[in-house]
Design an enzyme around this catalytic site. Structure first.
Site, PDB file in Angstrom:
ATOM      1  N   TRP A 104       0.834  -1.209   0.000  1.00 19.15           N
ATOM      2  CA  TRP A 104       0.000   0.000   0.000  1.00 19.15           C
ATOM      3  C   TRP A 104       0.866   1.256   0.000  1.00 19.15           C
ATOM      4  O   TRP A 104       0.546   2.240  -0.679  1.00 19.15           O
ATOM      5  CB  TRP A 104      -1.001  -0.034   1.161  1.00 19.15           C
ATOM      6  CG  TRP A 104      -1.940  -1.191   0.999  1.00 19.15           C
ATOM      7  CD1 TRP A 104      -1.912  -2.376   1.687  1.00 19.15           C
ATOM      8  CD2 TRP A 104      -2.971  -1.328   0.014  1.00 19.15           C
ATOM      9  NE1 TRP A 104      -2.881  -3.220   1.201  1.00 19.15           N
ATOM     10  CE2 TRP A 104      -3.543  -2.608   0.179  1.00 19.15           C
ATOM     11  CE3 TRP A 104      -3.474  -0.496  -0.981  1.00 19.15           C
ATOM     12  CZ2 TRP A 104      -4.595  -3.075  -0.620  1.00 19.15           C
ATOM     13  CZ3 TRP A 104      -4.518  -0.956  -1.775  1.00 19.15           C
ATOM     14  CH2 TRP A 104      -5.063  -2.228  -1.597  1.00 19.15           C
ATOM     15  N   ASP A 173      -1.884   7.138   5.318  1.00 23.52           N
ATOM     16  CA  ASP A 173      -2.971   6.243   4.941  1.00 23.52           C
ATOM     17  C   ASP A 173      -3.267   5.399   6.174  1.00 23.52           C
ATOM     18  O   ASP A 173      -2.450   4.572   6.579  1.00 23.52           O
ATOM     19  CB  ASP A 173      -2.526   5.364   3.768  1.00 23.52           C
ATOM     20  CG  ASP A 173      -3.527   4.251   3.452  1.00 23.52           C
ATOM     21  OD1 ASP A 173      -4.633   4.243   4.045  1.00 23.52           O
ATOM     22  OD2 ASP A 173      -3.194   3.388   2.614  1.00 23.52           O
ATOM     23  N   LYS A 197     -13.101  -0.993   6.975  1.00 23.49           N
ATOM     24  CA  LYS A 197     -12.494  -1.909   7.927  1.00 23.49           C
ATOM     25  C   LYS A 197     -13.010  -1.626   9.339  1.00 23.49           C
ATOM     26  O   LYS A 197     -13.683  -2.455   9.929  1.00 23.49           O
ATOM     27  CB  LYS A 197     -10.981  -1.837   7.825  1.00 23.49           C
ATOM     28  CG  LYS A 197     -10.504  -2.337   6.439  1.00 23.49           C
ATOM     29  CD  LYS A 197      -9.081  -1.974   6.124  1.00 23.49           C
ATOM     30  CE  LYS A 197      -8.776  -2.075   4.643  1.00 23.49           C
ATOM     31  NZ  LYS A 197      -8.641  -3.442   4.122  1.00 23.49           N
TER      32      LYS A 197
END
Lengths: 362, 362
Positions: A104, A173, A197
């Site tokens: 990521w 992030d 999430k």
């Protein structure tokens, strides 16, 4: 229809609190006696304004945000922010620092590079297969921001403490650990995360922006790609992902009123993670992949010492009602995602299953 | 909880078929015996793959699409496509034609201009306050595409026939009339629309792209802003707005199996519009704002001849259970949005209310 008893360890979209799901179901045909479903009301109605503002207010209280910050709900997930962050914050001549802790982070780095932005990768854990979080990150004086990924879902690593960067604003992030623990937002210029999430149904991306950081945004960007647009219109420049924001509002209410806040949430999350790392550490059968001081409290990743038993482990688990244990396709192995809504009793049941499986095949 | 009887004429988000809402509610805690809610399952699971592929297949059947077209579900609404369309399809030296029929067209034009793209406004209805659709649009030979807005929610106008452009591919924002009637997709290179009017819950944007048009997309775009990314990954490059796509799947199923297809849908929509235009045309009290040959079948806009009665009209309507009748804030007046899921009986009830209101105050 009642809920069948399963244990949902999906990496995202993932488990939501049962009371939230029940509230959505109960009022789905008639939101607050409007006679309309939440999905049928205008995003400019008093009802939806109530939803959005309550979500923002709760988030501000939970994170102790002061007036320096805007809270936004955007679209396009963290993936769109990977390109919007350098587009909005790096002018010609500016540079930024990035930390690479896995897939990521690498995607965020790639999107800055694709735009020809000047960035430096100031730390990386690639040398040991992204199994750890680099310490004492050597940021550059004069950088516009220092970007990192707070939790790495694939590699099962997580920043315990955020990087020290003196006056350089942090940008992160936080898709997979936002609202799982308290933290100090003051060093951040910008942070973002898909809500699917810890916060709600996929479709919205939470973003928190410090107002002075907003001044960096060029006037000439495409309207939808400018954080200024969304901040000036309170996330209502265009029709947002209303239902996703509604789920976030209810999850934030649960977090604030049922759990009691982020300290309490963090302590539950720590307990769940300790239960699982306990099994891994006691066993020679399950081998954790992250180094101990970098372990994630959200995604517990491990391999079986007999690797050709992994498929059987995942399959038997699923047959016993434990879902989502397959590692990310890029690394294989096993992964248990224990976001906020995963209960201690689900983790306890999985611990039992893992011990039984080890006795059977170990 | 049962649904209170109201008549939902919201301009979007808007009414959805009651049977769809009931199906979502019924299975909300346990999607297809998975033991998980639709909002808790992975976007890479067999369940969600089933949802997405079924939505795409139904859409292809309903629109009679052949193999030349990709069907995508994106994020960011039509508003993000306003900038992505020129970014993806116009290289240096390319030009495109745009038709200006009101606010939404103007936004599309603005986003092309902001990027410094070479575009021509080849027709506009600004001269008569956007009350009509220009005929015989003088497109430029050599244009890469001709862009138009198929239905104008604010002004209540709609293209009956799409522009004739010979070999120039059409590109259209169809947010407010997609799937309300059959049409021939062959002349289109690209079309798009937020799903929150005729197709489902806000959060997803439908896009249909002709494969040869995809070849125009530069390799160097930010990944999330490239249609190539989304087409090559079947809308699953990143986590999509899963719940919104699920609602679209159910609405498309209703359209195909309960309504019987787009011909049948169009005939219901025509009937609803005729009922309302009938009242407007018989009356000197209500004045339609769109010219007769340009009238929208989706958004019926009108003023009251006594304009200071408009607020009372909207208020009394709401007290009688008719929601969403206020005109767009940029033009004022009244608007009745009668997308696919609005029933003939709701329209009949409104017609009665309007006649009564006219007798009372006219």
């Amino acid at each position: 229809m009642k809920k069948k008893q399963v244990h949902n360890f999906n990496p995202g979209p993932s488990a939501l609190p049962l009371c939230v799901l029940e509230e959505i179901q109960e009022s789905f045909l008639d939101y607050q006696y409007s006679g309309m479903s939440i999905v049928e009301i205008s995003h400019r109605s008093r009802w939806f304004e109530g939803v959005l503002n309550d979500a923002v207010d709760r988030l501000k209280r939970l994170l102790k945000l002061d007036e320096r910050f805007h809270v936004l709900f955007l679209q396009g997930g963290a993936s769109l922010q990977f390109c919007m962050v350098p587009m909005n914050f790096l002018k010609a001549g500016d540079t930024a620092d990035y930390v690479n802790t896995g897939l990521w982070s690498a995607k965020a780095i790639k999107e800055a590079q694709l735009q020809g932005k000047s960035i430096h990768i100031v730390a990386s854990s690639e040398d040991r297969d992204f199994s750890y979080i680099p310490q004492k990150i050597p940021y550059n004086e004069g950088s516009t921001y220092l970007h990192f990924t707070s939790n790495n879902t694939i590699r099962g690593t997580q920043f315990r403490e955020f990087p020290e960067s003196a006056h350089i604003p942090l940008v992160a992030d936080m898709s997979s650990d936002i609202m799982s623990r308290p933290f100090d937002v003051s060093p951040f210029g910008f942070l973002y995360g898909g809500i699917q999430k810890n916060l709600g149904a996929a479709g919205a991306c939470l973003a928190i922006i410090r107002k002075d950081f907003l001044e960096r945004v060029p006037e000439t960007l495409p309207t939808m790609l400018s954080y200024r647009t969304h901040a000036s219109k309170n996330s209502l420049f265009n029709t947002p992902a209303c239902f996703s924001i509604y789920t976030a509002q209810l999850v934030l209410k649960w977090l604030e009123e049922t759990i009691g806040g982020l300290e309490q949430m963090a302590s539950i999350n720590q307990k769940k993670a300790q239960m699982l790392y306990g099994v891994l550490d006691e066993s020679g059968f399950y081998n954790p992949t992250a180094e101990p001081d970098s372990r994630s409290l959200m995604n517990i990743t491990f391999r079986l010492s007999i690797q050709n038993l992994e498929a059987k482990f995942i399959q038997e688990a699923e047959m016993s009602g434990f879902y989502g244990l397959k590692g990310h396709r890029s690394v294989g192995g096993c992964r248990v995602s224990i976001y906020n809504a995963v209960t201690i009793s689900s983790v306890a049941a999985l611990v039992d299953f893992m011990k039984t499986f080890e006795r059977k095949y170990g």
